[in-house]
Design a protein around this motif. Structure first.
Motif, PDB file in Angstrom:
ATOM      1  N   UNK A 117       0.475  -0.818   0.304  1.00  0.00           N
ATOM      2  CA  UNK A 117      -0.126  -0.063  -0.079  1.00  0.00           C
ATOM      3  C   UNK A 117       0.931   1.462  -0.106  1.00  0.00           C
ATOM      4  N   UNK A 118       0.814   2.204  -0.686  1.00  0.00           N
ATOM      5  CA  UNK A 118       1.614   3.292  -1.340  1.00  0.00           C
ATOM      6  C   UNK A 118       0.531   4.323  -0.139  1.00  0.00           C
ATOM      7  N   UNK A 119       1.307   5.822   0.515  1.00  0.00           N
ATOM      8  CA  UNK A 119       0.642   6.597   0.866  1.00  0.00           C
ATOM      9  C   UNK A 119       0.317   7.221   0.145  1.00  0.00           C
ATOM     10  N   UNK A 120      -1.103   8.377   0.021  1.00  0.00           N
ATOM     11  CA  UNK A 120      -1.745   8.886  -0.462  1.00  0.00           C
ATOM     12  C   UNK A 120      -1.613   9.993  -0.917  1.00  0.00           C
ATOM     13  N   UNK A 121      -1.150  10.703  -2.124  1.00  0.00           N
ATOM     14  CA  UNK A 121      -0.739  11.932  -2.767  1.00  0.00           C
ATOM     15  C   UNK A 121      -1.965  12.675  -2.649  1.00  0.00           C
ATOM     16  N   UNK A 122      -1.331  13.513  -1.886  1.00  0.00           N
ATOM     17  CA  UNK A 122      -2.533  14.574  -1.203  1.00  0.00           C
ATOM     18  C   UNK A 122      -2.136  16.572  -2.329  1.00  0.00           C
ATOM     19  N   UNK A 123      -2.520  17.137  -3.280  1.00  0.00           N
ATOM     20  CA  UNK A 123      -2.515  18.223  -3.190  1.00  0.00           C
ATOM     21  C   UNK A 123      -2.861  19.565  -2.244  1.00  0.00           C
ATOM     22  N   UNK A 124      -1.221  19.987  -2.286  1.00  0.00           N
ATOM     23  CA  UNK A 124      -1.797  20.919  -0.600  1.00  0.00           C
ATOM     24  C   UNK A 124      -2.062  22.303  -1.223  1.00  0.00           C
ATOM     25  N   UNK A 125      -3.640  22.916  -0.644  1.00  0.00           N
ATOM     26  CA  UNK A 125      -4.582  23.423  -1.553  1.00  0.00           C
ATOM     27  C   UNK A 125      -2.931  24.722  -1.269  1.00  0.00           C
ATOM     28  N   UNK A 126      -3.665  26.493  -1.873  1.00  0.00           N
ATOM     29  CA  UNK A 126      -2.849  27.519  -1.404  1.00  0.00           C
ATOM     30  C   UNK A 126      -3.037  27.782  -0.127  1.00  0.00           C
ATOM     31  N   UNK A 127      -4.653  27.822   0.024  1.00  0.00           N
ATOM     32  CA  UNK A 127      -4.893  28.594   1.717  1.00  0.00           C
ATOM     33  C   UNK A 127      -4.028  28.093   2.749  1.00  0.00           C
ATOM     34  N   UNK A 128      -3.349  27.018   2.584  1.00  0.00           N
ATOM     35  CA  UNK A 128      -2.111  26.160   3.605  1.00  0.00           C
ATOM     36  C   UNK A 128      -1.256  27.112   4.137  1.00  0.00           C
ATOM     37  N   UNK A 129      -0.835  27.194   2.955  1.00  0.00           N
ATOM     38  CA  UNK A 129       0.448  28.584   3.015  1.00  0.00           C
ATOM     39  C   UNK A 129       0.447  29.837   3.511  1.00  0.00           C
ATOM     40  N   UNK A 130      -0.445  30.367   3.906  1.00  0.00           N
ATOM     41  CA  UNK A 130      -1.367  31.495   4.732  1.00  0.00           C
ATOM     42  C   UNK A 130      -0.967  31.093   6.289  1.00  0.00           C
ATOM     43  N   UNK A 131      -0.360  31.405   7.106  1.00  0.00           N
ATOM     44  CA  UNK A 131      -0.777  31.967   8.356  1.00  0.00           C
ATOM     45  C   UNK A 131      -1.586  33.468   8.978  1.00  0.00           C
ATOM     46  N   UNK A 132      -2.566  33.049   9.587  1.00  0.00           N
ATOM     47  CA  UNK A 132      -2.994  33.943  10.113  1.00  0.00           C
ATOM     48  C   UNK A 132      -2.775  34.856  11.452  1.00  0.00           C
ATOM     49  N   UNK A 133      -3.098  35.228  11.517  1.00  0.00           N
ATOM     50  CA  UNK A 133      -3.304  36.279  12.759  1.00  0.00           C
ATOM     51  C   UNK A 133      -3.860  37.442  13.740  1.00  0.00           C
ATOM     52  N   UNK A 134      -5.153  36.421  13.186  1.00  0.00           N
ATOM     53  CA  UNK A 134      -6.654  37.086  13.094  1.00  0.00           C
ATOM     54  C   UNK A 134      -6.791  36.623  14.312  1.00  0.00           C
TER      55      UNK A 134
END
Length: 474
Positions: free
Chosen positions: A1-18
């Motif tokens: 069994x291989x690990x699932x390939x997940x494409x990282x969404x753009x919003x995951x690169x954003x850090x919120x300070x709100x």
């Protein structure tokens, strides 16, 4: 069994300070975009510590996040939040057998983390009702009062209703040690999840399974009382994810023991109160029925799959009140209940399970010829009849005295005493097979006059007589 390939969404690169508010284990974050329900969140504290959480609610540019490690040390100015774009997953593999994890899936046994073969969403996937198979075939717990009168069936949900001070932990450990699929060479495993227990109780469970060798075919998840309450909400879901992998990928028969579901419900109420939701009965959220169902309904059998998941949730009833919301809603979802009795416990009977209010609605599908024994149903019905008669006569004796009883009545009184002392009562490390349980039942039934064996077919009585199972007791 291989690990699932997940494409990282753009919003995951954003850090919120709100972050604009902290309340209990919850963070309230403003001006967010592209966030989903149940999404995993990484929270960076002011001193650089990374904590995990999950999204409870989203809408109109805000998100409510529950923090698994709690919000202590966080603030609204320098705390940063990153949404990962993925739900919480548990790494599954054959290596999880014999391992002990925390309530959030972190190894506690000082061994390296299991090498994952895949990552499974802890919230599971609903089983298509059309694909479900009806629960059948028994699981032998080794306890006569369960196996003989309230048989546990593969794919069933059979809860244990207990109370404060009753030995439900000892019973849970004994079932975890002894449970097996009788008469067949089939892979069997136990997944044990404990929520809100003390360190002493956790050590008890570990010691019981390690010393008897039962840990080899078990997986333990331990959420302690001093762990964050929010972790209690994911512990049963991680445990069931492990069970689903063992059952539906490795074709094993899995028994899942969940204790204590009342602690789980208390954590659910705490989170609901922090979110300022409108409370339902006794302060529990109105959606508690649905939430419990998402756990209990992950038991069952799937057509075309060899493996099965059977659940035994354990819950303590506050003030021994069976109408309390937790046992009440659990009873609606599950297929029966085993009820511990305080009166039996005071007599020194172990396990103090009262067969009269207890019920296994699917027992008829798991007993009989080719499963346990052909006389199982009749013997069980006769035991129930005899014991009910004896208990009713005990109440009568308190009013009129034993001198007013007929010889027949005295036999039923004798049966009730012997039934509790020899059938219900057994050693904590005593394991009985189905045959041993049923043979003991015949011996006890023989106490009462044969004309009162109204629940047994005459042909079955003749078979029992020829095979020497009927023994006259003075």
């Amino acid at each position: 069994m291989t690990e699932p390939q997940v494409t990282e969404p753009l919003h995951t690169k954003v850090k919120y300070r709100t972050v604009n508010q902290l309340k209990g284990p919850l963070l309230f974050i403003e001006r967010v975009k592209g966030v989903s329900y149940n999404e995993v969140v990484e929270i960076e504290t002011p001193d650089g510590e990374i904590r995990r959480g999950t999204v409870l609610e989203v809408g109109h540019g805000y998100a409510v996040v529950q923090v698994f490690e709690g919000t202590r040390g966080l603030d609204t100015k320098s705390t940063t939040v990153r949404f990962t774009g993925s739900t919480l997953k548990f790494p599954v593999s054959t290596d999880i057998l014999g391992r002990i994890f925390s309530g959030s899936g972190v190894p506690l046994d000082h061994a390296p983390p299991p090498v994952p073969e895949d990552y499974w969403d802890i919230h599971g996937s609903p089983i298509n009702p059309y694909a479900r198979e009806y629960p059948r075939e028994p699981i032998q717990t080794g306890l006569s009062v369960i196996d003989g009168m309230n048989t546990l069936v593969r794919g069933q949900k059979l809860p244990l209703f207990s109370g404060a001070g009753l030995p439900h932990n000892r019973i849970a450990a004994q079932i975890a040690r002894q449970a097996k699929v009788p008469g067949k060479e089939e892979e069997f495993a136990v997944v044990f999840a404990a929520m809100g227990i003390t360190t002493e109780e956790a050590n008890f469970f570990r010691r019981q399974l390690e010393e008897t060798g039962a840990l080899e075919h078990a997986v333990l998840f331990l959420n302690l009382a001093n762990d964050p309450a929010i972790e209690r909400l994911i512990t049963p879901r991680i445990a069931l994810t492990a069970a689903e992998y063992l059952a539906f990928e490795l074709d094993m028969h899995v028994l899942v023991i969940l204790t204590d579901m009342t602690n789980y419900a208390e954590a659910l109420r705490e989170i609901s109160a922090a979110r300022e939701e409108v409370p339902g009965r006794r302060g529990y959220p109105g959606y508690m029925y649905t939430d419990l169902a998402t756990i209990y309904e992950r038991a069952g059998r799937i057509r075309g799959r060899k493996g099965t998941i059977t659940q035994m949730p354990i819950l303590t009833m506050p003030h021994d009140d069976i109408t309390h919301p937790v046992p009440d809603l659990t009873g609606y979802i599950t297929e029966g209940q085993l009820i511990l009795d305080r009166g039996l416990h005071r007599k020194g009977i172990y396990p103090p399970i009262d067969p009269r209010p207890s019920l296994s609605r699917l027992m008829k599908e798991g007993i009989g010829e080719g499963l346990t024994r052909f006389d199982h149903r009749e013997v069980s019905d006769q035991l129930y009849y005899n014991y009910s008669e004896g208990c009713d006569l005990r109440e009568l004796v308190e009013v009129v005295g034993e001198e007013a009883l007929t010889p027949r009545d005295r036999k039923f009184l004798q049966f009730a005493d012997e039934f509790e002392r020899r059938f219900i009562n057994q050693g904590e490390f005593e394991e009985r097979s189905f045959d041993e349980t049923l043979d003991l039942a015949w011996e006890l039934i023989s106490i009462v006059p044969e004309e009162d064996w109204k629940r047994i077919d005459p042909q079955t009585i003749e078979w029992a007589r020829k095979t020497g199972r009927i023994r006259r007791v003075s």
